[in-house]
Design a protein around this motif. Structure first.
Motif, PDB file in Angstrom:
ATOM      1  N   GLY A 165     -33.033   9.284   6.569  1.00  0.00           N
ATOM      2  CA  GLY A 165     -33.535   9.562   5.232  1.00  0.00           C
ATOM      3  C   GLY A 165     -34.738   8.728   4.850  1.00  0.00           C
ATOM      4  O   GLY A 165     -35.196   7.862   5.604  1.00  0.00           O
ATOM      5  N   ILE A 166     -35.233   9.000   3.643  1.00  0.00           N
ATOM      6  CA  ILE A 166     -36.383   8.293   3.084  1.00  0.00           C
ATOM      7  C   ILE A 166     -36.047   7.887   1.659  1.00  0.00           C
ATOM      8  O   ILE A 166     -35.632   8.723   0.843  1.00  0.00           O
ATOM      9  N   PHE A 167     -36.194   6.602   1.359  1.00  0.00           N
ATOM     10  CA  PHE A 167     -35.999   6.122  -0.002  1.00  0.00           C
ATOM     11  C   PHE A 167     -37.193   6.530  -0.873  1.00  0.00           C
ATOM     12  O   PHE A 167     -38.294   6.774  -0.371  1.00  0.00           O
ATOM     13  N   THR A 168     -36.972   6.580  -2.186  1.00  0.00           N
ATOM     14  CA  THR A 168     -38.061   6.888  -3.108  1.00  0.00           C
ATOM     15  C   THR A 168     -39.068   5.740  -3.142  1.00  0.00           C
ATOM     16  O   THR A 168     -38.766   4.608  -2.752  1.00  0.00           O
TER      17      THR A 168
ATOM     18  N   LEU B  54     -37.389  12.154  12.176  1.00  0.00           N
ATOM     19  CA  LEU B  54     -37.707  11.401  13.387  1.00  0.00           C
ATOM     20  C   LEU B  54     -38.008   9.947  13.051  1.00  0.00           C
ATOM     21  O   LEU B  54     -38.419   9.620  11.935  1.00  0.00           O
ATOM     22  N   ASP B  55     -37.802   9.060  14.027  1.00  0.00           N
ATOM     23  CA  ASP B  55     -38.153   7.653  13.854  1.00  0.00           C
ATOM     24  C   ASP B  55     -39.663   7.520  13.686  1.00  0.00           C
ATOM     25  O   ASP B  55     -40.436   8.344  14.174  1.00  0.00           O
ATOM     26  N   GLN B  56     -40.077   6.440  13.035  1.00  0.00           N
ATOM     27  CA  GLN B  56     -41.500   6.188  12.833  1.00  0.00           C
ATOM     28  C   GLN B  56     -42.098   5.419  14.012  1.00  0.00           C
ATOM     29  O   GLN B  56     -41.469   4.498  14.543  1.00  0.00           O
ATOM     30  N   GLY B  57     -43.329   5.798  14.396  1.00  0.00           N
ATOM     31  CA  GLY B  57     -44.046   5.073  15.431  1.00  0.00           C
ATOM     32  C   GLY B  57     -43.346   5.061  16.772  1.00  0.00           C
ATOM     33  O   GLY B  57     -43.418   4.075  17.514  1.00  0.00           O
ATOM     34  N   VAL B  58     -42.672   6.152  17.109  1.00  0.00           N
ATOM     35  CA  VAL B  58     -41.884   6.222  18.340  1.00  0.00           C
ATOM     36  C   VAL B  58     -42.375   7.391  19.192  1.00  0.00           C
ATOM     37  O   VAL B  58     -42.763   8.440  18.679  1.00  0.00           O
ATOM     38  N   LYS B  59     -42.342   7.207  20.511  1.00  0.00           N
ATOM     39  CA  LYS B  59     -42.700   8.286  21.424  1.00  0.00           C
ATOM     40  C   LYS B  59     -41.500   9.213  21.633  1.00  0.00           C
ATOM     41  O   LYS B  59     -40.383   8.750  21.816  1.00  0.00           O
ATOM     42  N   TYR B  60     -41.765  10.505  21.593  1.00  0.00           N
ATOM     43  CA  TYR B  60     -40.732  11.516  21.808  1.00  0.00           C
ATOM     44  C   TYR B  60     -41.156  12.446  22.940  1.00  0.00           C
ATOM     45  O   TYR B  60     -42.341  12.753  23.094  1.00  0.00           O
ATOM     46  N   LYS B  61     -40.165  12.901  23.684  1.00  0.00           N
ATOM     47  CA  LYS B  61     -40.390  13.931  24.693  1.00  0.00           C
ATOM     48  C   LYS B  61     -39.649  15.185  24.249  1.00  0.00           C
ATOM     49  O   LYS B  61     -38.474  15.129  23.889  1.00  0.00           O
TER      50      LYS B  61
ATOM     51  N   THR C 249     -44.782   9.703  16.849  1.00  0.00           N
ATOM     52  CA  THR C 249     -44.671   9.914  15.409  1.00  0.00           C
ATOM     53  C   THR C 249     -45.536   8.921  14.638  1.00  0.00           C
ATOM     54  O   THR C 249     -45.724   7.780  15.051  1.00  0.00           O
ATOM     55  N   LYS C 250     -46.046   9.377  13.516  1.00  0.00           N
ATOM     56  CA  LYS C 250     -46.784   8.510  12.601  1.00  0.00           C
ATOM     57  C   LYS C 250     -45.793   7.617  11.847  1.00  0.00           C
ATOM     58  O   LYS C 250     -44.580   7.806  11.951  1.00  0.00           O
ATOM     59  N   ALA C 251     -46.306   6.667  11.093  1.00  0.00           N
ATOM     60  CA  ALA C 251     -45.437   5.744  10.344  1.00  0.00           C
ATOM     61  C   ALA C 251     -45.892   5.661   8.889  1.00  0.00           C
ATOM     62  O   ALA C 251     -46.338   4.613   8.418  1.00  0.00           O
ATOM     63  N   PRO C 252     -45.764   6.762   8.127  1.00  0.00           N
ATOM     64  CA  PRO C 252     -46.283   6.780   6.758  1.00  0.00           C
ATOM     65  C   PRO C 252     -45.451   5.991   5.753  1.00  0.00           C
ATOM     66  O   PRO C 252     -45.909   5.738   4.640  1.00  0.00           O
ATOM     67  N   TYR C 253     -44.218   5.602   6.124  1.00  0.00           N
ATOM     68  CA  TYR C 253     -43.340   4.923   5.168  1.00  0.00           C
ATOM     69  C   TYR C 253     -43.110   3.453   5.519  1.00  0.00           C
ATOM     70  O   TYR C 253     -42.378   2.754   4.824  1.00  0.00           O
ATOM     71  N   ALA C 254     -43.743   2.978   6.586  1.00  0.00           N
ATOM     72  CA  ALA C 254     -43.429   1.649   7.112  1.00  0.00           C
ATOM     73  C   ALA C 254     -43.913   0.506   6.228  1.00  0.00           C
ATOM     74  O   ALA C 254     -43.341  -0.586   6.258  1.00  0.00           O
ATOM     75  N   ASP C 255     -44.958   0.723   5.438  1.00  0.00           N
ATOM     76  CA  ASP C 255     -45.509  -0.378   4.642  1.00  0.00           C
ATOM     77  C   ASP C 255     -44.895  -0.455   3.248  1.00  0.00           C
ATOM     78  O   ASP C 255     -45.370  -1.198   2.392  1.00  0.00           O
ATOM     79  N   LYS C 256     -43.816   0.293   3.016  1.00  0.00           N
ATOM     80  CA  LYS C 256     -43.147   0.280   1.716  1.00  0.00           C
ATOM     81  C   LYS C 256     -41.882  -0.567   1.787  1.00  0.00           C
ATOM     82  O   LYS C 256     -41.480  -1.036   2.848  1.00  0.00           O
ATOM     83  N   ASN C 257     -41.227  -0.746   0.637  1.00  0.00           N
ATOM     84  CA  ASN C 257     -40.029  -1.571   0.576  1.00  0.00           C
ATOM     85  C   ASN C 257     -38.768  -0.723   0.444  1.00  0.00           C
ATOM     86  O   ASN C 257     -38.739   0.248  -0.315  1.00  0.00           O
ATOM     87  N   ALA C 258     -37.736  -1.109   1.179  1.00  0.00           N
ATOM     88  CA  ALA C 258     -36.418  -0.491   1.025  1.00  0.00           C
ATOM     89  C   ALA C 258     -35.758  -1.047  -0.235  1.00  0.00           C
ATOM     90  O   ALA C 258     -36.150  -2.103  -0.739  1.00  0.00           O
ATOM     91  N   PRO C 259     -34.759  -0.365  -0.778  1.00  0.00           N
ATOM     92  CA  PRO C 259     -34.067  -0.869  -1.968  1.00  0.00           C
ATOM     93  C   PRO C 259     -33.458  -2.246  -1.732  1.00  0.00           C
ATOM     94  O   PRO C 259     -33.026  -2.574  -0.624  1.00  0.00           O
ATOM     95  N   ALA C 260     -33.418  -3.032  -2.781  1.00  0.00           N
ATOM     96  CA  ALA C 260     -32.812  -4.357  -2.695  1.00  0.00           C
ATOM     97  C   ALA C 260     -31.300  -4.237  -2.603  1.00  0.00           C
ATOM     98  O   ALA C 260     -30.704  -3.231  -3.005  1.00  0.00           O
ATOM     99  N   ALA C 261     -30.667  -5.262  -2.057  1.00  0.00           N
ATOM    100  CA  ALA C 261     -29.206  -5.300  -2.022  1.00  0.00           C
ATOM    101  C   ALA C 261     -28.670  -5.196  -3.446  1.00  0.00           C
ATOM    102  O   ALA C 261     -29.209  -5.801  -4.373  1.00  0.00           O
TER     103      ALA C 261
END
Length: 452
Positions: free
Chosen positions: A277-280, A123-130, A153-165
């Motif tokens: 998905g979720i990056f490491t 699910l998306d982070q920090g989003v309302k679902y019905k 939904t909670k947002a447990p991964y939002a304060d992390k960094n995605a992989p660099a280009a």
């Protein structure tokens, strides 16, 4: 993107063949018929119970916060239903539901008064679902009863960094979530399934924004498993992708959307294609991802003379059109390839291309235009449409007169090839050889047919 779809289609068809053999005996068929009869309310119970109305209770209750990953909602029913009709997770502002399983929780409730709704996608982070749930009561009541709950939904991964280009990730199928029979049969075959090599070509600055993946369908090296050695990209049938999505910290998604996959004269509609998905935590790989798509059973029936709806459960819409949802779990593994190139346009064996089309390609490392060489060849006379450039099948291969020109954009990883004049209604193969700054070389090709 089409590489993911192509892989899923191949997985599904391979599994269907195995399912046909496994489910060919009458016992399996009878068990399924009996199960459907029970779901439709046709089985008598020793103790007569009221058939309706059915009250639905959600756990956690409406208004609760839930995790974006591995979340299941428990549905308590006051009376055993005749059938679990449907359950839909719909994000705020979305028009397409998130695919989810809806099944009895027989581990905790043998009376079938408890069901679980579990999304196949993250699910998306920090989003309302019905969550909308529909069940049908047993006969003679035979009515549908609905329930709705809302979650954030909670947002447990939002304060992390995605992989660099420039980061390249090697993905493989970990399990098939649905259809269940397909997943069971393919459990022992996971190592034979080709990997998918994916490169982060570009992403927005910061911790949230758009992201572009480039990649291709892989293969195993001769005599080895798919994840050993350096030969991890399929250069014989090079289906490649350009995948545009979004990221929010370590979380990412693509879709849902609809595609028409057209290869060698065969078209199939894939609805609700979704990759999440979720990056490491170290931003170098994928910790977990989920992939789902809807396949038309009529396509499989026409191509393989096989009624897959007699083997696995098919959904049916109000106008009678059937479909099969295929969903799987993906994990990241080590990438052994230092440099690679992918042709993303046109698609491998695409057969309705304009004669003045330009070839789009990407590389995983910096590339100069003088380090790219191109050969253009025509293929005529093959007796097999799916093998248009096979001399063994009668094809005559000839060099195309004129020079092809190459341009590389400012990223140094995306290029375009302008071809010499092409004939209409003709198969062509464009061979591409690229080198990075260290002299690492990679070869691939495009094979397509021009319009009449």
């Amino acid at each position: 993107m089409r590489a993911f779809k192509h892989l899923f289609l191949l997985l599904f068809i391979a599994g269907v063949f195995a399912l046909t053999a496994a489910c060919g005996d009458n016992n399996t068929t009878n068990e399924k018929v009996e199960e459907k009869a029970d779901q439709d309310g046709g089985t008598m119970t020793e103790k007569e119970e009221p058939k309706g109305p059915i009250e639905l209770t959600f756990e956690p209750a409406t208004g609760a916060e839930i995790e974006p990953k591995d979340t299941c909602i428990t549905i308590k029913m006051s009376i055993k239903p005749g059938k679990l009709v449907k359950a839909e997770f719909i994000a705020d502002g979305a028009s397409t539901p998130t695919p989810a399983s809806f099944s009895y929780d027989t581990k905790t409730d043998k009376d079938k008064k408890t069901a679980l709704v579990c999304p196949y996608s993250l699910l998306d982070q920090g989003v309302k679902y019905k969550l909308n749930v529909t069940v049908k009561s047993q006969k003679p009541d035979d009515k549908e009863y609905n329930g709705t709950a809302e979650y954030t939904t909670k947002a447990p991964y939002a304060d992390k960094n995605a992989p660099a280009a420039g980061t390249t990730i090697n993905l493989k199928i970990d399990s098939i979530l649905t259809p269940e029979l397909l997943g069971s049969l393919l459990e022992g075959q996971k190592d034979s399934i080709p990997p998918i090599l994916v490169n982060v070509h570009k992403r927005d600055e910061g911790k949230k924004g758009n992201i572009i993946f480039i990649g291709g369908l892989g293969k195993g090296p001769e005599g080895g498993s798919p994840h050993e050695g350096k030969d991890v990209v399929d250069t014989e049938t090079p289906v490649s992708i350009s995948l545009v999505g979004k990221f929010d910290g370590r979380w990412f998604s693509v879709g849902p959307t609809t595609f028409i996959l057209s290869i060698a004269g065969v078209s199939v509609v894939l609805d609700n294609f979704t990759l999440t998905g979720i990056f490491t935590e170290d931003s170098t790989n994928v910790e977990e991802a989920r992939l789902s798509a809807v396949i038309d059973p009529e396509f499989v029936k026409k191509q393989f003379e096989m009624d897959i709806c007699s083997i696995v459960d098919c959904d049916e819409n109000p106008v009678g059109t059937k479909s099969v949802l295929v969903a799987g779990k993906i994990v990241g593994v080590a990438n052994p390839l230092e440099y690679s190139a992918f042709i993303t346009k046109p698609l491998y064996l695409e057969n309705n291309i304009a004669a003045d089309t330009k070839i789009e390609f990407y590389t995983t490392g910096d590339t100069k235009k003088e380090d790219v060489t191109v050969e253009v060849k025509s293929c005529k006379g093959s007796q097999k449409e799916e093998k248009p450039c096979s001399e063994a099948d009668g094809a005559t291969i000839a060099d195309v007169a004129g020079d092809a020109s190459v341009t590389i954009d400012d990223s140094k990883k995306k290029g375009e090839i302008t071809l010499p004049t092409l004939e209409a209604n003709t198969w062509y193969q464009v061979n591409l050889t690229a080198k990075d700054a260290n002299g690492k070389e990679f070869k691939t090709f495009a094979r397509f047919k021009t319009k009449e």
